[in-house]
Design an enzyme around this catalytic site. Structure first.
Site, PDB file in Angstrom:
ATOM      1  N   LEU A   1       0.589  -1.357   0.036  1.00 38.87           N
ATOM      2  CA  LEU A   1       0.052  -0.071   0.083  1.00 38.87           C
ATOM      3  C   LEU A   1       0.826   1.332  -0.026  1.00 38.87           C
ATOM      4  O   LEU A   1       0.392   2.186  -0.088  1.00 38.87           O
ATOM      5  CB  LEU A   1      -0.893  -0.103   1.127  1.00 38.87           C
ATOM      6  CG  LEU A   1      -1.917  -1.085   1.332  1.00 38.87           C
ATOM      7  CD1 LEU A   1      -2.775  -0.824   2.447  1.00 38.87           C
ATOM      8  CD2 LEU A   1      -3.033  -0.644  -0.042  1.00 38.87           C
TER       9      LEU A   1
ATOM     10  N   PRO B   1       3.050   2.860  -2.173  1.00 39.98           N
ATOM     11  CA  PRO B   1       2.600   3.654  -3.357  1.00 39.98           C
ATOM     12  C   PRO B   1       1.404   4.426  -3.279  1.00 39.98           C
ATOM     13  O   PRO B   1       1.427   5.703  -3.655  1.00 39.98           O
ATOM     14  CB  PRO B   1       2.952   2.814  -4.485  1.00 39.98           C
ATOM     15  CG  PRO B   1       3.864   1.653  -3.993  1.00 39.98           C
ATOM     16  CD  PRO B   1       3.262   1.332  -2.582  1.00 39.98           C
ATOM     17  N   TYR B   2       0.460   3.615  -3.105  1.00 41.89           N
ATOM     18  CA  TYR B   2      -0.888   4.324  -2.712  1.00 41.89           C
ATOM     19  C   TYR B   2      -0.725   5.365  -1.866  1.00 41.89           C
ATOM     20  O   TYR B   2      -1.376   6.486  -2.081  1.00 41.89           O
ATOM     21  CB  TYR B   2      -1.960   3.410  -2.613  1.00 41.89           C
ATOM     22  CG  TYR B   2      -3.264   4.121  -2.264  1.00 41.89           C
ATOM     23  CD1 TYR B   2      -4.064   4.309  -3.095  1.00 41.89           C
ATOM     24  CD2 TYR B   2      -3.769   3.901  -1.031  1.00 41.89           C
ATOM     25  CE1 TYR B   2      -5.341   4.870  -3.098  1.00 41.89           C
ATOM     26  CE2 TYR B   2      -5.054   4.498  -0.580  1.00 41.89           C
ATOM     27  CZ  TYR B   2      -5.775   4.939  -1.502  1.00 41.89           C
ATOM     28  OH  TYR B   2      -7.016   5.510  -1.125  1.00 41.89           O
ATOM     29  N   MET B   3      -0.251   5.193  -0.455  1.00 43.72           N
ATOM     30  CA  MET B   3      -0.276   6.155   0.211  1.00 43.72           C
ATOM     31  C   MET B   3       0.719   7.434  -0.098  1.00 43.72           C
ATOM     32  O   MET B   3       0.260   8.799   0.443  1.00 43.72           O
ATOM     33  CB  MET B   3       0.290   5.694   1.785  1.00 43.72           C
ATOM     34  CG  MET B   3      -0.506   4.584   2.496  1.00 43.72           C
ATOM     35  SD  MET B   3      -2.402   5.423   2.834  1.00 43.72           S
ATOM     36  CE  MET B   3      -3.262   3.932   3.559  1.00 43.72           C
TER      37      MET B   3
ATOM     38  N   LYS C   1      -1.298   9.416  -2.315  1.00 40.12           N
ATOM     39  CA  LYS C   1      -2.291  10.170  -1.711  1.00 40.12           C
ATOM     40  C   LYS C   1      -1.710  11.453  -1.203  1.00 40.12           C
ATOM     41  O   LYS C   1      -2.133  12.475  -1.034  1.00 40.12           O
ATOM     42  CB  LYS C   1      -3.206   9.277  -0.770  1.00 40.12           C
ATOM     43  CG  LYS C   1      -4.148   8.529  -1.432  1.00 40.12           C
ATOM     44  CD  LYS C   1      -5.195   9.126  -2.146  1.00 40.12           C
ATOM     45  CE  LYS C   1      -6.298   8.463  -2.801  1.00 40.12           C
ATOM     46  NZ  LYS C   1      -7.308   9.450  -3.454  1.00 40.12           N
TER      47      LYS C   1
END
Length: 225
Positions: A125, A127-129, A132
């Site tokens: 997670l 890269p997603y965080m 964001k």
């Protein structure tokens, strides 16, 4: 004037469109496919077809006559970091630029609870965080009036209509998607929500009261356990 829902065919976006329509709040659903637009149209919800990775002209046209924007698009769990970069970060930046150019008065970003510290997230997670966090910081510095919503771990449980906006170590950090959609709608109606970052977790306070009462955190990076 309408509110543009970016990511309207996603789980939060679709529920937000339905809630807004039922409440008489004019919204425009941004979707990627004609069939999706037709489905929204059958429910009496205006829809436009454009792609966050597609031509600029089509995306720009979606912002015509728009007063507020909710960005709840995401690349999805099945994609890799490349799509996360292009949708969750670059797609958000494209929309911020268009919102500025069109004089949008309020931009609501659906972010994530632990986006302030990507390395604290599970490896898959991160890269997603990171995407964001970068998008949140760019929005906070963009000159747009904004609200950044940071929901906890999303569930498909029925909404309760009640939330809390902080958590102590060890407390449950889940929230139904339905309550995130309801909170996004509440921010559109409450000018007090502007220029704040708000954590969203399941709790005991009615959503409208929580949005109105919580002072939020100026800027994009509130601390969290």
């Amino acid at each position: 004037m309408s509110t543009l829902i970016i990511g309207a065919n996603g789980q939060i976006g679709a529920q937000l469109c339905a809630l807004a329509h039922d409440a008489g709040v004019p919204v425009r659903a941004l979707v990627r496919r004609e069939a999706q637009a037709a489905a929204f149209g059958q429910r009496g919800i205006e829809a436009v077809v454009a792609d966050l990775e597609g031509p600029q002209d089509a995306l720009a046209a979606a912002f015509d006559g728009v007063e507020q924007v909710v960005f709840t698009a995401g690349s999805g769990a099945a994609t890799g970091p490349d799509k996360t970069l292009m949708i969750d970060l670059h797609g958000a930046v494209r929309c911020m630029d268009l919102a500025l150019a069109r004089g949008v008065t309020h931009f609501v970003m659906v972010s994530a609870y632990r986006a302030h510290d990507p390395f604290a997230a599970p490896e898959l997670l991160r890269p997603y965080m990171a995407a964001k966090l970068a998008a949140d910081r760019l929005l906070a510095g963009s000159g747009l009036h904004y609200t950044i919503l940071r929901p906890g771990r999303l569930t498909n449980e029925p909404g309760t209509g009640r939330v809390r906006t902080s958590a102590a170590t060890g407390e449950d950090i889940t929230i139904p998607r339905a309550d995130v959609a309801a909170a996004a709608l509440a921010t559109l109606a409450d000018p007090v929500a502007a220029d704040r970052t708000i954590i969203l977790l399941s709790g005991d306070t009615p959503i409208a009261d929580a949005i109105a009462a919580d002072p939020g955190t100026p800027g994009p990076a509130p601390s969290a356990p």
